[in-house]
Design a protein around this motif. Structure first.
Motif, PDB file in Angstrom:
ATOM      1  N   TYR A 315      37.188  46.534  27.590  1.00  0.00           N
ATOM      2  CA  TYR A 315      37.697  45.248  28.050  1.00  0.00           C
ATOM      3  C   TYR A 315      36.958  44.884  29.345  1.00  0.00           C
ATOM      4  CZ  TYR A 315      41.988  45.128  25.137  1.00  0.00           C
ATOM      5  OH  TYR A 315      42.897  45.070  24.107  1.00  0.00           O
ATOM      6  N   VAL A 316      36.765  43.616  29.560  1.00  0.00           N
ATOM      7  CA  VAL A 316      36.245  43.127  30.835  1.00  0.00           C
ATOM      8  C   VAL A 316      37.266  42.149  31.406  1.00  0.00           C
ATOM      9  CG1 VAL A 316      34.461  41.782  31.999  1.00  0.00           C
ATOM     10  CG2 VAL A 316      33.819  43.449  30.249  1.00  0.00           C
ATOM     11  N   VAL A 317      37.683  42.409  32.631  1.00  0.00           N
ATOM     12  CA  VAL A 317      38.593  41.501  33.333  1.00  0.00           C
ATOM     13  C   VAL A 317      37.844  40.996  34.566  1.00  0.00           C
ATOM     14  CG1 VAL A 317      40.853  41.191  34.391  1.00  0.00           C
ATOM     15  CG2 VAL A 317      40.547  42.891  32.565  1.00  0.00           C
ATOM     16  N   ARG A 318      37.736  39.680  34.672  1.00  0.00           N
ATOM     17  CA  ARG A 318      36.978  39.123  35.792  1.00  0.00           C
ATOM     18  C   ARG A 318      37.728  37.966  36.425  1.00  0.00           C
ATOM     19  NH1 ARG A 318      32.522  37.813  31.394  1.00  0.00           N
ATOM     20  NH2 ARG A 318      33.485  36.032  30.332  1.00  0.00           N
ATOM     21  N   GLN A 319      37.573  37.844  37.716  1.00  0.00           N
ATOM     22  CA  GLN A 319      38.154  36.716  38.431  1.00  0.00           C
ATOM     23  C   GLN A 319      37.299  35.474  38.175  1.00  0.00           C
ATOM     24  OE1 GLN A 319      38.175  38.662  42.341  1.00  0.00           O
ATOM     25  NE2 GLN A 319      40.393  38.425  42.370  1.00  0.00           N
ATOM     26  N   ILE A 320      37.944  34.344  38.054  1.00  0.00           N
ATOM     27  CA  ILE A 320      37.222  33.117  37.682  1.00  0.00           C
ATOM     28  C   ILE A 320      37.455  31.980  38.672  1.00  0.00           C
ATOM     29  CG2 ILE A 320      37.096  33.634  35.216  1.00  0.00           C
ATOM     30  CD1 ILE A 320      39.618  31.933  34.832  1.00  0.00           C
ATOM     31  N   GLN A 321      37.878  32.296  39.886  1.00  0.00           N
ATOM     32  CA  GLN A 321      38.067  31.245  40.893  1.00  0.00           C
ATOM     33  C   GLN A 321      36.739  30.938  41.558  1.00  0.00           C
ATOM     34  OE1 GLN A 321      41.545  31.131  43.507  1.00  0.00           O
ATOM     35  NE2 GLN A 321      40.158  31.055  45.265  1.00  0.00           N
ATOM     36  N   ARG A 322      36.308  29.695  41.448  1.00  0.00           N
ATOM     37  CA  ARG A 322      35.045  29.284  42.053  1.00  0.00           C
ATOM     38  C   ARG A 322      35.244  28.320  43.204  1.00  0.00           C
ATOM     39  NH1 ARG A 322      30.787  28.714  37.056  1.00  0.00           N
ATOM     40  NH2 ARG A 322      30.891  30.896  36.382  1.00  0.00           N
ATOM     41  N   SER A 323      36.462  28.040  43.535  1.00  0.00           N
ATOM     42  CA  SER A 323      36.733  27.266  44.746  1.00  0.00           C
ATOM     43  C   SER A 323      36.787  28.238  45.919  1.00  0.00           C
ATOM     44  CB  SER A 323      38.055  26.510  44.612  1.00  0.00           C
ATOM     45  OG  SER A 323      39.122  27.403  44.358  1.00  0.00           O
ATOM     46  N   TRP A 324      36.591  27.697  47.118  1.00  0.00           N
ATOM     47  CA  TRP A 324      36.502  28.560  48.298  1.00  0.00           C
ATOM     48  C   TRP A 324      37.880  29.022  48.749  1.00  0.00           C
ATOM     49  CZ3 TRP A 324      32.175  30.581  50.202  1.00  0.00           C
ATOM     50  CH2 TRP A 324      32.266  31.257  51.422  1.00  0.00           C
ATOM     51  N   PRO A 325      38.064  30.327  49.062  1.00  0.00           N
ATOM     52  CA  PRO A 325      37.089  31.401  48.921  1.00  0.00           C
ATOM     53  C   PRO A 325      36.945  31.828  47.462  1.00  0.00           C
ATOM     54  CG  PRO A 325      39.165  32.296  49.678  1.00  0.00           C
ATOM     55  CD  PRO A 325      39.344  30.811  49.629  1.00  0.00           C
ATOM     56  N   GLU A 326      35.721  32.100  47.048  1.00  0.00           N
ATOM     57  CA  GLU A 326      35.477  32.452  45.657  1.00  0.00           C
ATOM     58  C   GLU A 326      36.027  33.832  45.334  1.00  0.00           C
ATOM     59  OE1 GLU A 326      31.676  31.858  44.024  1.00  0.00           O
ATOM     60  OE2 GLU A 326      31.847  29.681  44.210  1.00  0.00           O
ATOM     61  N   LYS A 327      36.522  33.953  44.099  1.00  0.00           N
ATOM     62  CA  LYS A 327      36.961  35.241  43.567  1.00  0.00           C
ATOM     63  C   LYS A 327      36.135  35.518  42.325  1.00  0.00           C
ATOM     64  CE  LYS A 327      41.788  34.672  45.086  1.00  0.00           C
ATOM     65  NZ  LYS A 327      43.205  34.640  44.617  1.00  0.00           N
ATOM     66  N   GLN A 328      35.216  36.474  42.437  1.00  0.00           N
ATOM     67  CA  GLN A 328      34.288  36.755  41.343  1.00  0.00           C
ATOM     68  C   GLN A 328      34.165  38.253  41.065  1.00  0.00           C
ATOM     69  OE1 GLN A 328      32.301  34.294  39.485  1.00  0.00           O
ATOM     70  NE2 GLN A 328      33.934  33.065  40.362  1.00  0.00           N
ATOM     71  N   ASP A 329      35.161  39.036  41.463  1.00  0.00           N
ATOM     72  CA  ASP A 329      35.135  40.470  41.155  1.00  0.00           C
ATOM     73  C   ASP A 329      35.379  40.687  39.671  1.00  0.00           C
ATOM     74  OD1 ASP A 329      34.794  40.805  43.841  1.00  0.00           O
ATOM     75  OD2 ASP A 329      36.790  41.619  44.238  1.00  0.00           O
ATOM     76  N   ALA A 330      34.933  41.828  39.138  1.00  0.00           N
ATOM     77  CA  ALA A 330      35.118  42.139  37.717  1.00  0.00           C
ATOM     78  C   ALA A 330      35.279  43.643  37.536  1.00  0.00           C
ATOM     79  CB  ALA A 330      33.920  41.641  36.905  1.00  0.00           C
ATOM     80  N   VAL A 331      36.048  44.024  36.517  1.00  0.00           N
ATOM     81  CA  VAL A 331      36.214  45.438  36.176  1.00  0.00           C
ATOM     82  C   VAL A 331      36.102  45.587  34.668  1.00  0.00           C
ATOM     83  CG1 VAL A 331      37.720  45.909  38.149  1.00  0.00           C
ATOM     84  CG2 VAL A 331      38.735  45.287  35.946  1.00  0.00           C
ATOM     85  N   ASP A 342      34.321  50.720  35.313  1.00  0.00           N
ATOM     86  CA  ASP A 342      33.292  50.127  36.172  1.00  0.00           C
ATOM     87  C   ASP A 342      33.925  49.013  36.994  1.00  0.00           C
ATOM     88  OD1 ASP A 342      30.740  49.842  37.262  1.00  0.00           O
ATOM     89  OD2 ASP A 342      30.151  48.312  35.801  1.00  0.00           O
ATOM     90  N   VAL A 343      33.442  48.875  38.219  1.00  0.00           N
ATOM     91  CA  VAL A 343      33.938  47.830  39.129  1.00  0.00           C
ATOM     92  C   VAL A 343      32.741  47.114  39.741  1.00  0.00           C
ATOM     93  CG1 VAL A 343      35.276  47.319  41.199  1.00  0.00           C
ATOM     94  CG2 VAL A 343      35.998  49.179  39.681  1.00  0.00           C
ATOM     95  N   LEU A 344      32.780  45.804  39.741  1.00  0.00           N
ATOM     96  CA  LEU A 344      31.721  45.009  40.351  1.00  0.00           C
ATOM     97  C   LEU A 344      32.355  44.017  41.317  1.00  0.00           C
ATOM     98  CD1 LEU A 344      28.723  44.134  40.516  1.00  0.00           C
ATOM     99  CD2 LEU A 344      29.200  42.535  38.642  1.00  0.00           C
ATOM    100  N   ARG A 345      32.012  44.130  42.585  1.00  0.00           N
ATOM    101  CA  ARG A 345      32.540  43.238  43.615  1.00  0.00           C
ATOM    102  C   ARG A 345      31.535  42.132  43.919  1.00  0.00           C
ATOM    103  NH1 ARG A 345      37.829  44.596  43.442  1.00  0.00           N
ATOM    104  NH2 ARG A 345      38.108  46.858  43.707  1.00  0.00           N
ATOM    105  N   PHE A 346      32.038  40.932  44.083  1.00  0.00           N
ATOM    106  CA  PHE A 346      31.163  39.811  44.436  1.00  0.00           C
ATOM    107  C   PHE A 346      30.501  40.055  45.791  1.00  0.00           C
ATOM    108  CE2 PHE A 346      30.529  35.433  46.145  1.00  0.00           C
ATOM    109  CZ  PHE A 346      29.594  35.011  45.210  1.00  0.00           C
TER     110      PHE A 346
END
Length: 466
Positions: A315-331, A342-346
């Motif tokens: 599964y991939v779960v990712r943040q999808i907020q592109r307004s400021w402040p952006e949330k683009q982390d994913a696991v 796996d963890v990927l931080r913006f």
């Protein structure tokens, strides 16, 4: 300030009211820049006009979308607690059993619905999904709409977006928008050079009339809006067909490509116990445990859950907020164990990847919400006015009865080789990197040289562009 002197006789070019620049090797550049600015404005302006009008509509589509689809996007009443995501998905599948679940966007706000995205639905564009809207408190399905892109554009915004991007003509239509973006920075930059090379007193609009006033308005608004135009041009090229591919290649070569979370399931249980109920998105431990694992890693709303593509995927779960402040982390979450693999931080993205993300979101009006959208609409209006004033100046140059002659050719012959040669080299490199700038420019130069040679052999003046 008094108006300009009497207009020249018909057929002549109205002289520039600015005094001749002081002698020096840079002075002859002004006529050359003026000629480039004139022709680029005349020939590219129709494309820029379409881009400005459709861009204006797109910026306003965000707020219009909220009003038009309010029933689907919001709930009638906020409840005490939201139901498990799996139950909401099950309700969506009961109403819409077609296709398969490609992603789930849990309700991001107390009064917002959950979106269950279905792919492979008959009658829906293959590149789009069918978004089923579910009340998170009652599991009531409030409707279904076709959705496009990572920003979740619904039919109204999707139609305007595609009109702005390719005029609904597909991949070939994208050439229009890339052509406009490729030349916008050249026109804006040339305008800045021309404006600041004029004597300060001649930049004044107050008290002037006729072509002088139109020129003053054109220049004043152009200077104030130039930074915005340069930004729109640069960011628009980042996802264009040809220049965008070159930019991606350059970023990759510099190690600045946008990273992605690894979706490979880990551990000895990979591929076991992960079979899904047909098209439901429920693999292994299920959506609720996967979402809980992502929450434990700090992924707050809004998020999107993407089910595994096959038995070896996570599964991939990712943040999808592109307004400021952006949330683009994913696991990535193993469907067999519910463990994060796996963890990927913006925050860890390369600098150019961040700048690209911010630039695109600012260009599309997402980054700063309503204020961003209003600013884009104002820029679009400025561009429309500049185009109208530009054509009006051309008309006024012909004494308001016919379009005047273009700026005479031959200005490059007065430019010092020490300036001309490096300038041509820079233009050549830019033209190779941005093909829809380089190819049309080369074609224009070739045609201009041929017309000049014909005029020279006939012993007459260059033909006028009426």
């Amino acid at each position: 300030m008094s108006s300009t002197a009497a207009s020249p006789t018909k057929g002549e070019i109205e002289p520039d009211p600015a005094p001749a620049p002081p002698p020096g090797r840079w002075a002859p550049l002004r006529p050359l820049v003026l000629r480039l600015h004139f022709y680029a404005g005349v020939l590219v302006a129709p494309f820029l006009l379409v881009a400005a009008v459709t861009g204006f509509l797109y910026a306003g589509a965000f707020q219009a979308e909220k009003l038009l689809y309010a029933h689907e996007l919001s709930v009638d009443a906020v409840g005490d607690a939201k139901l498990p995501v799996s139950r909401q998905v099950a309700a969506a599948r009961e109403t819409h059993p077609e296709g398969t679940v490609s992603a789930v966007r849990p309700s991001p706000h107390a009064d917002a619905t959950t979106r269950v995205l279905l792919s492979g639905v008959q009658g829906v564009d293959p590149g789009h999904t069918l978004a089923v809207f579910v009340d998170p408190y009652t599991a009531e399905v409030r409707g279904a709409l076709e959705q496009y892109g990572s920003t979740g554009a619904l039919p109204l915004r999707t139609w305007i977006d595609e009109f702005h991007r390719d005029l609904h003509l597909g991949e070939n239509g994208r050439l229009y928008s890339e052509f406009a973006a490729s030349w916008l920075w050249v026109i804006a930059g040339g305008g800045l050079v021309l404006w600041f090379s004029r004597r300060r007193a001649l930049r004044n609009v107050r008290g002037t009339r006729g072509r002088r006033r139109t020129l003053g308005l054109h220049g004043t608004v152009g200077v104030w809006a130039a930074a915005g135009f340069l930004f729109l041009s640069a960011t628009g090229l980042t996802w264009s067909t040809y220049a965008g591919a070159n930019i991606d290649e350059l970023r990759t070569s510099l190690g600045q490509a946008t990273p992605s979370v690894s979706a490979v399931a880990g551990g000895e249980h990979a591929g076991h116990g992960t079979s899904a109920t047909t098209g439901s998105g429920e693999h292994g431990v299920g959506l609720d445990r996967v979402l809980a694992a992502a929450r434990a890693e700090g992924l707050t709303d809004p998020v999107e859950i993407v089910p595994p593509a096959d038995d070896t995927s996570a599964y991939v779960v990712r943040q999808i907020q592109r307004s400021w402040p952006e949330k683009q982390d994913a696991v990535a979450v193993d469907p067999a164990t519910g463990q994060v693999t796996d963890v990927l931080r913006f925050a860890d993205h390369p600098l150019l990847a961040k700048l690209t993300r911010w630039g695109i979101d600012l260009h599309t009006g997402i980054l700063f919400g309503l204020a961003n959208q209003i600013a884009l609409m104002l820029l679009a209006l400025c561009l429309v006015m500049l185009i109208v004033w530009g054509y009006r100046m051309w008309w006024q140059r012909g004494r308001a009865s016919a379009f005047g002659r273009p700026v005479p050719r031959g200005a490059w012959q007065r430019v010092s080789p020490a300036v001309l040669v490096p300038g041509v080299a820079v233009i050549a490199v830019a033209g190779c990197f941005v093909p829809l700038l380089g190819i049309p420019l080369a074609a224009f130069v070739a045609v201009d040289v041929v017309l000049g040679e014909i005029a020279h052999r006939r012993g007459g003046r260059a033909p006028a562009l009426k």
